[in-house]
Motif scaffolding. Structure first.
Motif, PDB file in Angstrom:
ATOM      1  N   UNK A  18       0.833  -1.207   0.000  1.00  0.00           N
ATOM      2  CA  UNK A  18       0.000   0.000   0.000  1.00  0.00           C
ATOM      3  C   UNK A  18       0.869   1.258   0.000  1.00  0.00           C
ATOM      4  N   UNK A  19       1.937   1.248   0.778  1.00  0.00           N
ATOM      5  CA  UNK A  19       2.842   2.398   0.820  1.00  0.00           C
ATOM      6  C   UNK A  19       3.545   2.583  -0.521  1.00  0.00           C
ATOM      7  N   UNK A  20       3.968   1.490  -1.134  1.00  0.00           N
ATOM      8  CA  UNK A  20       4.630   1.588  -2.437  1.00  0.00           C
ATOM      9  C   UNK A  20       3.682   2.185  -3.473  1.00  0.00           C
ATOM     10  N   UNK A  21       2.468   1.701  -3.488  1.00  0.00           N
ATOM     11  CA  UNK A  21       1.476   2.219  -4.424  1.00  0.00           C
ATOM     12  C   UNK A  21       1.194   3.694  -4.165  1.00  0.00           C
ATOM     13  N   UNK A  22       1.073   4.055  -2.900  1.00  0.00           N
ATOM     14  CA  UNK A  22       0.832   5.455  -2.536  1.00  0.00           C
ATOM     15  C   UNK A  22       1.989   6.344  -2.971  1.00  0.00           C
ATOM     16  N   UNK A  23       3.213   5.844  -2.772  1.00  0.00           N
ATOM     17  CA  UNK A  23       4.396   6.623  -3.157  1.00  0.00           C
ATOM     18  C   UNK A  23       4.407   6.879  -4.655  1.00  0.00           C
ATOM     19  N   UNK A  24       4.111   5.845  -5.432  1.00  0.00           N
ATOM     20  CA  UNK A  24       4.102   5.982  -6.892  1.00  0.00           C
ATOM     21  C   UNK A  24       3.044   7.000  -7.325  1.00  0.00           C
ATOM     22  N   UNK A  45       6.270  17.092   1.205  1.00  0.00           N
ATOM     23  CA  UNK A  45       6.386  16.544   2.560  1.00  0.00           C
ATOM     24  C   UNK A  45       5.617  15.230   2.727  1.00  0.00           C
ATOM     25  N   UNK A  46       4.463  15.124   2.086  1.00  0.00           N
ATOM     26  CA  UNK A  46       3.687  13.891   2.186  1.00  0.00           C
ATOM     27  C   UNK A  46       4.412  12.740   1.505  1.00  0.00           C
ATOM     28  N   UNK A  47       4.987  13.002   0.352  1.00  0.00           N
ATOM     29  CA  UNK A  47       5.742  11.963  -0.347  1.00  0.00           C
ATOM     30  C   UNK A  47       6.945  11.528   0.489  1.00  0.00           C
ATOM     31  N   UNK A  48       7.629  12.471   1.099  1.00  0.00           N
ATOM     32  CA  UNK A  48       8.767  12.149   1.964  1.00  0.00           C
ATOM     33  C   UNK A  48       8.325  11.274   3.136  1.00  0.00           C
ATOM     34  N   UNK A  49       7.204  11.598   3.737  1.00  0.00           N
ATOM     35  CA  UNK A  49       6.670  10.818   4.855  1.00  0.00           C
ATOM     36  C   UNK A  49       6.340   9.387   4.425  1.00  0.00           C
ATOM     37  N   UNK A  50       5.720   9.247   3.270  1.00  0.00           N
ATOM     38  CA  UNK A  50       5.377   7.914   2.768  1.00  0.00           C
ATOM     39  C   UNK A  50       6.645   7.119   2.471  1.00  0.00           C
ATOM     40  N   UNK A  51       7.655   7.765   1.907  1.00  0.00           N
ATOM     41  CA  UNK A  51       8.925   7.085   1.632  1.00  0.00           C
ATOM     42  C   UNK A  51       9.567   6.610   2.923  1.00  0.00           C
ATOM     43  N   UNK A  52       9.548   7.433   3.961  1.00  0.00           N
ATOM     44  CA  UNK A  52      10.113   7.039   5.248  1.00  0.00           C
ATOM     45  C   UNK A  52       9.325   5.886   5.868  1.00  0.00           C
ATOM     46  N   UNK A  53       8.005   5.946   5.778  1.00  0.00           N
ATOM     47  CA  UNK A  53       7.166   4.871   6.314  1.00  0.00           C
ATOM     48  C   UNK A  53       7.426   3.568   5.563  1.00  0.00           C
ATOM     49  N   UNK A  55      10.248   2.621   4.201  1.00  0.00           N
ATOM     50  CA  UNK A  55      11.527   2.084   4.685  1.00  0.00           C
ATOM     51  C   UNK A  55      11.365   1.406   6.034  1.00  0.00           C
ATOM     52  N   UNK A  56      10.612   2.026   6.926  1.00  0.00           N
ATOM     53  CA  UNK A  56      10.390   1.451   8.256  1.00  0.00           C
ATOM     54  C   UNK A  56       9.615   0.138   8.134  1.00  0.00           C
ATOM     55  N   UNK A  57       8.593   0.113   7.308  1.00  0.00           N
ATOM     56  CA  UNK A  57       7.811  -1.108   7.123  1.00  0.00           C
ATOM     57  C   UNK A  57       8.677  -2.224   6.556  1.00  0.00           C
ATOM     58  N   UNK A  58       9.578  -1.894   5.664  1.00  0.00           N
ATOM     59  CA  UNK A  58      10.485  -2.900   5.107  1.00  0.00           C
ATOM     60  C   UNK A  58      11.409  -3.457   6.190  1.00  0.00           C
ATOM     61  N   UNK A  59      11.900  -2.593   7.071  1.00  0.00           N
ATOM     62  CA  UNK A  59      12.753  -3.059   8.177  1.00  0.00           C
ATOM     63  C   UNK A  59      11.970  -3.964   9.122  1.00  0.00           C
TER      64      UNK A  59
END
Length: 70
Positions: A18-24, A45-53, A55-59
């Motif tokens: 879902x985050x990947x799709x949102x980022x795209x 800022x929203x795109x940056x937040x989604x990108x950070x989320x 990365x965290x979800x992947x970890x």
């Protein structure tokens, strides 16, 4: 804990997708807006937040997968 970790890993993978799709989609919207306004690309800022989320979800996924390995 193993079964629970496996289930949580599957759940967080849904979040990852879902985050990947949102980022795209956010990136495409930002590019379209920049083009419409005839301006250089700016950071969203929203795109940056989604990108950070993302990365965290992947970890978290990696951590959970490692917990269930024998």
């Amino acid at each position: 804990m193993g079964d629970q970790a496996r289930e949580l890993a599957r759940d967080i993978e849904v979040v990852n997708r879902a985050l990947e799709s949102s980022r795209v989609h956010l990136a495409a919207l930002a590019r379209a807006e920049d083009a419409r306004e005839l301006r250089r690309p700016i950071n969203s800022p929203l795109l940056t937040l989604v990108e950070q989320a993302e990365k965290v979800a992947a970890r978290v996924t990696t951590y959970l997968r490692e917990m269930v390995r024998p």
